[in-house]
Enzyme design. Structure first.
Site, PDB file in Angstrom:
ATOM      1  N   ASP A 139       0.857  -1.193   0.000  1.00 43.97           N
ATOM      2  CA  ASP A 139       0.000   0.000   0.000  1.00 43.97           C
ATOM      3  C   ASP A 139       0.892   1.243   0.000  1.00 43.97           C
ATOM      4  O   ASP A 139       1.598   1.495   0.989  1.00 43.97           O
ATOM      5  CB  ASP A 139      -0.901   0.021   1.235  1.00 43.97           C
ATOM      6  CG  ASP A 139      -1.963  -1.076   1.221  1.00 43.97           C
ATOM      7  OD1 ASP A 139      -1.678  -2.177   0.707  1.00 43.97           O
ATOM      8  OD2 ASP A 139      -3.065  -0.840   1.759  1.00 43.97           O
ATOM      9  N   LYS A 202      -7.147   3.082  -3.334  1.00 39.51           N
ATOM     10  CA  LYS A 202      -7.562   3.100  -1.925  1.00 39.51           C
ATOM     11  C   LYS A 202      -7.820   4.537  -1.502  1.00 39.51           C
ATOM     12  O   LYS A 202      -7.094   5.455  -1.889  1.00 39.51           O
ATOM     13  CB  LYS A 202      -6.444   2.458  -1.088  1.00 39.51           C
ATOM     14  CG  LYS A 202      -6.602   2.527   0.420  1.00 39.51           C
ATOM     15  CD  LYS A 202      -5.402   1.845   1.081  1.00 39.51           C
ATOM     16  CE  LYS A 202      -5.351   2.076   2.576  1.00 39.51           C
ATOM     17  NZ  LYS A 202      -4.153   1.462   3.202  1.00 39.51           N
ATOM     18  N   LYS A 238     -10.409  -0.180  -2.385  1.00 39.93           N
ATOM     19  CA  LYS A 238     -10.260  -0.329  -0.939  1.00 39.93           C
ATOM     20  C   LYS A 238     -10.679   0.955  -0.243  1.00 39.93           C
ATOM     21  O   LYS A 238     -10.175   2.037  -0.550  1.00 39.93           O
ATOM     22  CB  LYS A 238      -8.816  -0.677  -0.574  1.00 39.93           C
ATOM     23  CG  LYS A 238      -8.579  -0.820   0.938  1.00 39.93           C
ATOM     24  CD  LYS A 238      -7.162  -1.282   1.246  1.00 39.93           C
ATOM     25  CE  LYS A 238      -6.883  -1.287   2.743  1.00 39.93           C
ATOM     26  NZ  LYS A 238      -5.502  -1.731   3.065  1.00 39.93           N
TER      27      LYS A 238
END
Length: 293
Positions: A139, A202, A238
């Protein structure tokens, strides 16, 4: 500034009108309570990236955190476990050593998380070390400073380098929607991230800026749908930052279901980054208050 990056974003048909976005979100979440069922709650639990990102994390605390996932599998074998354990990159090897549940992925934040403010070489090295340590997923945070300056070429180049250093690991790009604020910025960042190799986009780090919002989720999912139609490549979504209750999780589920459809309703393409949500969902599923994690 005319370049291929701005031209690609300008070609998007995803709406950035705040009023239209809010109206669509209101329409979708009005039906969210009707989607609540034992099956949906269990599915949402299986989409969680169970996260510990504290300054006090240590090898011992992360090992204990991971052991709780192992113990959950032994105690509740009838339930799917969480999708991943998300930790700082220096703990990838700890999780890899302790984790016994094969379907749970190891995710690491990287690239100068949460600010993305360090040397590009450091970001690349940190990512490579995390993958070497056992991370399945990385991430990273999109470079907000370069993005807001309009230097989208630098943003894309850096993400492409990070994607390369991920090797076989999937790259989730955090666009930090709370800092970008407007649907227009959120759309642009989402498109840049996907064309630069993101496997997921995300919402947030959950640190300095406001976390996930339903409006940001809607715009991001519309961008994913448009990108898939143009390229045939499926990118995951996400939501992270401040999602703590089953009711909130259901609203994000409703948006993904409405915009992207059943194909995205799998933890391969839908995740929720959370810590407290796991216990709250589990309490609902088991019918009694629990603090398992």
């Amino acid at each position: 500034m005319a370049d291929k990056y701005h031209d690609t974003v300008a070609a998007s048909q995803v709406t950035v009108d705040p009023g239209k976005v809010s109206a669509e979100v209101a329409r979708i979440i009005a039906d969210a309570p009707a989607l609540r069922s034992p099956e949906t709650l269990r599915f949402l639990f299986s989409c969680i990236d169970l996260t510990t990102l504290r300054s006090t994390d240590s090898q011992q605390s992360v090992a204990k955190f991971t052991e709780r996932v192992n113990a959950f599998e032994e105690e509740h074998g009838d339930l799917l476990s969480v999708a991943a354990i998300c930790v700082y990159p220096n703990f990838a090897q700890v999780v890899r050593t302790v984790l016994e549940v094969s379907q749970v992925e190891i995710a690491c934040v990287s690239g100068g998380f949460p600010s993305s403010q360090t040397f590009p070489e450091v970001k690349v090295a940190e990512t490579a070390l995390a993958v070497e340590g056992g991370a399945d997923e990385i991430d990273v945070v999109l470079n907000l400073g370069d993005f807001l300056d309009g230097d989208w070429e630098s943003v894309a180049d850096e993400l492409e380098e990070l994607k390369h250093s991920c090797r076989g690991a999937r790259m989730k790009v955090i666009i930090e929607s709370g800092a970008l604020k407007t649907p227009e910025n959120i759309r642009a960042a989402s498109i840049l991230a996907m064309y630069s190799g993101a496997d997921f986009i995300k919402t947030s780090t959950g640190k300095e800026f406001p976390g996930a919002s339903l409006e940001a989720a809607y715009v991001m999912c519309r961008c994913i749908k448009e990108y898939h139609a143009k390229t045939g490549r499926r990118v995951g979504f996400k939501a992270a930052g401040g999602i703590t209750t089953p009711e909130e999780a259901l609203q994000y589920y409703a948006i993904v279901r409405d915009v992207l459809g059943e194909e995205w309703l799998t933890n391969e393409y839908f995740r929720i980054g959370a810590s407290r949500l796991a216990n709250n969902l589990l309490s609902e599923i088991l019918g009694e208050t629990t603090s398992w994690f």
